[in-house]
Design an enzyme around this catalytic site. Sequence first.
Site, mmCIF file in Angstrom:
data_model
loop_
_atom_site.group_PDB
_atom_site.id
_atom_site.type_symbol
_atom_site.label_atom_id
_atom_site.label_comp_id
_atom_site.label_asym_id
_atom_site.label_seq_id
_atom_site.Cartn_x
_atom_site.Cartn_y
_atom_site.Cartn_z
ATOM 1 N N ASP A 175 -7.539 -5.976 -7.307
ATOM 2 C CA ASP A 175 -8.164 -5.571 -8.567
ATOM 3 C C ASP A 175 -8.695 -6.765 -9.340
ATOM 4 O OD1 ASP A 175 -6.524 -3.074 -7.914
ATOM 5 O OD2 ASP A 175 -7.836 -2.501 -9.577
ATOM 6 N N ARG A 182 -9.680 0.741 -18.412
ATOM 7 C CA ARG A 182 -8.580 0.227 -17.588
ATOM 8 C C ARG A 182 -8.646 -1.312 -17.648
ATOM 9 N NH1 ARG A 182 -7.450 3.006 -12.100
ATOM 10 N NH2 ARG A 182 -5.398 2.156 -12.605
ATOM 11 N N ARG A 202 -11.181 5.893 -9.235
ATOM 12 C CA ARG A 202 -10.279 4.733 -9.318
ATOM 13 C C ARG A 202 -10.629 3.810 -8.164
ATOM 14 N NH1 ARG A 202 -9.178 5.225 -4.732
ATOM 15 N NH2 ARG A 202 -7.633 3.626 -5.037
ATOM 16 N N GLY A 203 -9.983 2.631 -8.146
ATOM 17 C CA GLY A 203 -10.360 1.614 -7.169
ATOM 18 C C GLY A 203 -11.355 0.686 -7.859
ATOM 19 N N ALA A 204 -11.056 -0.627 -7.858
ATOM 20 C CA ALA A 204 -11.828 -1.565 -8.674
ATOM 21 C C ALA A 204 -13.353 -1.478 -8.481
ATOM 22 C CB ALA A 204 -11.306 -2.985 -8.437
ATOM 23 N N ASN A 208 -2.993 -6.453 -7.627
ATOM 24 C CA ASN A 208 -3.310 -5.240 -6.868
ATOM 25 C C ASN A 208 -2.234 -4.198 -7.173
ATOM 26 O OD1 ASN A 208 -5.059 -3.861 -4.969
ATOM 27 N ND2 ASN A 208 -3.363 -3.961 -3.520
ATOM 28 N N LYS A 209 -2.383 -3.031 -6.601
ATOM 29 C CA LYS A 209 -1.496 -1.908 -6.864
ATOM 30 C C LYS A 209 -0.025 -2.298 -6.784
ATOM 31 C CE LYS A 209 -2.406 1.295 -7.970
ATOM 32 N NZ LYS A 209 -2.387 1.521 -9.425
ATOM 33 N N GLN A 252 -1.943 7.297 -3.934
ATOM 34 C CA GLN A 252 -3.299 7.030 -3.415
ATOM 35 C C GLN A 252 -3.282 6.927 -1.883
ATOM 36 O OE1 GLN A 252 -1.922 5.427 -5.995
ATOM 37 N NE2 GLN A 252 -3.425 4.731 -7.495
HETATM 38 O O1 MRU Z 1 -4.940 2.443 -9.821
HETATM 39 P P1 MRU Z 1 -6.014 2.387 -8.774
HETATM 40 O O2 MRU Z 1 -5.969 3.530 -7.819
HETATM 41 O O3 MRU Z 1 -7.384 2.185 -9.397
HETATM 42 O O4 MRU Z 1 -5.681 1.078 -7.954
HETATM 43 C C1 MRU Z 1 -6.500 0.736 -6.878
HETATM 44 C C2 MRU Z 1 -6.020 -0.458 -6.154
HETATM 45 O O5 MRU Z 1 -5.035 -1.074 -6.502
HETATM 46 C C3 MRU Z 1 -6.843 -0.933 -5.001
HETATM 47 O O6 MRU Z 1 -6.034 -1.558 -4.060
HETATM 48 C C4 MRU Z 1 -7.876 -1.942 -5.510
HETATM 49 O O7 MRU Z 1 -8.612 -1.436 -6.573
HETATM 50 C C5 MRU Z 1 -8.792 -2.380 -4.435
HETATM 51 S S1 MRU Z 1 -9.908 -1.048 -4.065
HETATM 52 C C6 MRU Z 1 -11.053 -1.469 -2.994
#
Ligand code: MRU
Length: 327
Positions: A219, A80, A46-48, A229-230, A178
């Site tokens: 994201d 996603r 996970r993480g963009a 973002n999250k 996370q």
């Molecule tokens: O649902 P996730 O864990 O994929 O969400 C991740 C985030 O929201 C991060 O803040 C975002 O992807 C930036 S990661 C460098």
Amino acid sequence: MEVKAFHWKGDHLLLLDQRRLPHEEVWLELKDHIQVAEAIKDMAVRGAPAIGCTAAYGFVLGIKSGERPERVYEVLRNTRPTAYNLFWALDRMMNAIRSGRDLEKEAVSIEREDYEANKRMGELGNELIPKVARILTHCNTGALATAGWGTALGVIRSAHYSGKRIQVWVDETRPYLQGARLTAWELLKEGIPHRLITDSTAGFLMKKGLVDLVIVGADRITAKGDVANKIGTYALSVLAKEHGVPFYVAAPSSTFDLSVKSGEEIPIEERSEEELKNCLGCPIAPEETPALHIAFDVTPAENVTAIITERGVIKPVNEENIRRCLS
Ligand code: MRU
């Protein structure tokens, strides 16, 4: 020691299963695009930026298996919906195949460029960090969320290694944790001073003057600078504004979707009720209670003090400055 979320092995992708962290380090061996798509959907990765890199390798595996490019593209795309890096990386792979470029080299370049972008954002972002700073961050934006180093956490890393006295407030980041599971794990491994808080503690800390700045990842960022973002990021931005705390976003150019102007147009992922009603496999709510699990929110550009990219720092955040920086 810096951690790594995935390793390309030529005929398969080794992926650190982030659902099992911090208690177990289990590596998955992914052999085709279907397995990579499942790993993205189920959040083993996970993480963009990390999603973008692994999708690129998934694309290579899919083509090697003999599947049609359009089919591989569709399977990986439908995993996603919010993280723009996924679509950016897949479009780049499709362009590579159309123009006859080597696919494996293209995926390796995507990974290498992301790592270099993070290091550069670390340098540029570090210029914004005071010599002594209490920094609040949300979710995980570190080596695990990228090709390495990290975006927001990369800036924190760079500040720490440049000798600044950094103390990180780590939001636990409900419901997937996370922050608690991944960010705390990364910071602990590198000896960066940190303290875990519940998401709802942030406002009280700001009111007490215990937060010097907030830095988060992204994201997807629109042409006018709205930031998906999250979930919880928007609330943090409002709190920061109320308390006069700078609110920074760190993201590579591959996170910018200039085809959309406003955050209203960003598709926001909703995940299962079950993920919300269970914590690490433990039920925490009555089984019959309905729940709403929105995975991301949108922070309007006017709440963002600056966006740190590998091409420069965008401040103030507006369409003109974004286009100038990215062109
Ligand atoms: O649902 P996730 O864990 O994929 O969400 C991740 C985030 O929201 C991060 O803040 C975002 O992807 C930036 S990661 C460098």
